[in-house]
Design a protein around this motif. Sequence first.
Motif, short mmCIF file in Angstrom:
data_model
loop_
_atom_site.label_atom_id
_atom_site.label_comp_id
_atom_site.label_asym_id
_atom_site.label_seq_id
_atom_site.Cartn_x
_atom_site.Cartn_y
_atom_site.Cartn_z
N LEU A 118 83.64 -8.65 2.71
CA LEU A 118 84.60 -8.10 3.33
C LEU A 118 85.88 -8.41 3.07
CD1 LEU A 118 84.62 -5.40 5.65
CD2 LEU A 118 84.66 -7.16 7.19
N ALA A 119 86.07 -9.80 3.15
CA ALA A 119 87.50 -10.32 2.81
C ALA A 119 88.09 -10.05 1.48
CB ALA A 119 87.23 -11.77 3.07
N LEU A 120 87.25 -9.97 0.49
CA LEU A 120 87.71 -9.44 -0.65
C LEU A 120 88.10 -8.19 -0.80
CD1 LEU A 120 84.88 -11.40 -3.16
CD2 LEU A 120 87.38 -11.82 -2.97
N ARG A 121 87.14 -7.13 -0.20
CA ARG A 121 87.39 -5.73 -0.28
C ARG A 121 89.08 -5.57 0.68
NH1 ARG A 121 89.50 -1.54 0.49
NH2 ARG A 121 88.51 0.52 0.41
N LEU A 122 89.12 -6.23 1.76
CA LEU A 122 90.24 -5.91 2.57
C LEU A 122 91.70 -6.63 2.39
CD1 LEU A 122 88.45 -5.49 6.07
CD2 LEU A 122 89.20 -3.55 4.25
N ALA A 123 91.52 -7.69 1.63
CA ALA A 123 92.48 -8.66 1.05
C ALA A 123 93.85 -7.85 0.82
CB ALA A 123 92.27 -9.81 0.04
N ALA A 124 93.72 -6.84 -0.19
CA ALA A 124 94.97 -6.39 -0.71
C ALA A 124 95.23 -5.15 0.68
CB ALA A 124 94.32 -5.26 -1.83
N GLU A 125 94.91 -4.76 1.64
CA GLU A 125 95.08 -4.06 2.60
C GLU A 125 95.83 -4.80 3.52
OE1 GLU A 125 94.78 -1.15 2.10
OE2 GLU A 125 93.00 -0.69 0.83
N ASN A 126 95.90 -6.07 3.57
CA ASN A 126 96.40 -7.22 4.50
C ASN A 126 95.70 -7.07 5.79
OD1 ASN A 126 98.59 -8.84 5.15
ND2 ASN A 126 99.74 -7.29 6.14
N ILE A 127 94.39 -7.24 5.58
CA ILE A 127 93.56 -7.39 6.86
C ILE A 127 92.78 -8.61 6.74
CG2 ILE A 127 91.59 -6.26 8.24
CD1 ILE A 127 92.38 -3.46 7.35
N GLY A 128 93.32 -9.60 7.53
CA GLY A 128 92.47 -10.76 7.50
C GLY A 128 91.11 -10.87 8.10
N VAL A 129 90.34 -11.33 7.19
CA VAL A 129 88.87 -11.41 7.58
C VAL A 129 88.37 -12.97 7.55
CG1 VAL A 129 86.39 -10.72 6.79
CG2 VAL A 129 88.51 -9.15 6.30
N PHE A 130 87.70 -13.48 8.81
CA PHE A 130 87.47 -14.78 9.04
C PHE A 130 86.23 -14.86 9.34
CE2 PHE A 130 91.83 -14.00 9.58
CZ PHE A 130 92.67 -14.92 8.68
N GLU A 131 85.39 -16.16 9.22
CA GLU A 131 84.33 -16.57 9.67
C GLU A 131 84.43 -17.79 10.61
OE1 GLU A 131 79.88 -18.30 8.51
OE2 GLU A 131 81.12 -17.59 7.21
N LEU A 132 84.14 -17.72 11.98
CA LEU A 132 84.09 -18.91 12.94
C LEU A 132 82.71 -19.50 13.09
CD1 LEU A 132 86.93 -17.91 13.19
CD2 LEU A 132 86.57 -18.60 15.76
N ARG A 133 82.31 -20.63 12.76
CA ARG A 133 81.13 -21.24 13.13
C ARG A 133 80.93 -22.05 14.07
NH1 ARG A 133 79.22 -22.74 6.71
NH2 ARG A 133 78.95 -20.45 6.14
N PRO A 134 80.64 -21.70 15.30
CA PRO A 134 80.50 -22.50 16.39
C PRO A 134 79.27 -23.50 16.40
CG PRO A 134 80.76 -20.43 17.15
CD PRO A 134 80.32 -20.39 15.70
N GLY A 135 79.55 -24.58 16.76
CA GLY A 135 78.68 -25.60 16.92
C GLY A 135 77.63 -25.84 18.10
N ILE A 136 77.80 -26.73 18.97
CA ILE A 136 76.90 -26.80 20.19
C ILE A 136 77.96 -26.48 21.34
CG2 ILE A 136 75.71 -28.20 21.83
CD1 ILE A 136 74.79 -29.95 19.32
N ILE A 137 77.94 -25.15 22.02
CA ILE A 137 78.95 -24.45 22.96
C ILE A 137 78.31 -24.48 24.38
CG2 ILE A 137 80.64 -22.94 23.24
CD1 ILE A 137 81.12 -24.47 20.65
N ARG A 138 78.89 -25.03 25.28
CA ARG A 138 78.56 -24.74 26.68
C ARG A 138 78.62 -23.34 27.02
NH1 ARG A 138 78.24 -29.08 29.82
NH2 ARG A 138 80.20 -30.00 28.41
N THR A 139 77.54 -22.31 27.13
CA THR A 139 77.59 -21.07 27.61
C THR A 139 76.19 -20.83 28.15
OG1 THR A 139 76.41 -20.24 25.52
CG2 THR A 139 78.74 -20.46 25.39
N ASP A 140 76.03 -19.67 28.67
CA ASP A 140 74.79 -19.39 29.47
C ASP A 140 73.65 -19.35 28.52
OD1 ASP A 140 76.36 -18.70 31.78
OD2 ASP A 140 76.27 -16.48 31.52
N MET A 141 73.84 -19.23 27.20
CA MET A 141 72.75 -19.13 26.25
C MET A 141 72.23 -20.54 25.94
SD MET A 141 73.87 -16.23 23.46
CE MET A 141 72.44 -16.36 22.70
N THR A 142 73.10 -21.63 26.32
CA THR A 142 72.74 -22.92 25.93
C THR A 142 72.15 -23.87 27.39
OG1 THR A 142 74.77 -23.67 26.05
CG2 THR A 142 74.02 -23.34 23.65
N ALA A 143 72.41 -22.99 28.38
CA ALA A 143 72.22 -23.56 29.62
C ALA A 143 70.87 -24.27 29.76
CB ALA A 143 72.26 -22.68 31.05
N GLY A 144 69.77 -23.70 29.41
CA GLY A 144 68.51 -23.98 29.27
C GLY A 144 67.92 -25.10 28.53
#
Length: 253
Positions: free
Chosen positions: A171-197
Amino acid sequence: MTRPAAIVTGGARGIGLACAQALADTGFDILVADLSEKPADDLAADITARGVKFAYVSCDIADLTGHAALVETALHAFGRIDCLVNNAGVGAAVRGDLLDLKPEHFDRALNINLRGTVFLSQAVAKAMLTTPGDLAKSIITITSVSAEMASPERADYCVSKAGLSMWVKNLALRLAAENIGVFELRPGIIRTDMTAGVTAKYDALIDGGLVPAKRWGEASDIGAVVATLAAGKLGFSTGSIINVDGALSVPRL
């Protein structure tokens, strides 16, 4: 003065909520898309108290037939879409031996985490291309350190996030020329409801040195990065992977 507008999937709690709050604090109108029929009573108040508009859509991103309505709601509410935060996702339905992985559990992870996100990104990108003006535009996808780090007891989740990572690159390659930034964020161990258990488990692992930063990640750590990217300050870095994990994913001897 025109305000930018953002869609945040899975934005009613946890990482998604932190992203919505951070974007609102930087002046984005916010549409939250989540599974609940209606938002929590304090969600709209929380966002609008930050001086921006708020909208909500109840949807399951795995249902592709709802994507057009989601996009139309955002355009009707704000007149534009400048940022999409792909946050909605699910963990492994069952953790266990990957030789016992059931097709229905694999399909669930892929349908939500990968297929739904791919085609929502496609729909929003098309809408962005018709949005006038020179405000920064971005599609930011929350994957996981599990896009690269294997966990055989939840292989379905890892596969879904790895596939999503490759989608971001394309997607980043497709949209680069359109000036739309495409990024991937990779969280590690994050304190949320999903990790409460599994708090006790990860407390022990962090104390044992698993995370070099020696702490849990917080949802606000993700929100801060999302707000920076959405502001267009790192536009020439489109296609980048940003690890938000306290150096968890750095290979060590």
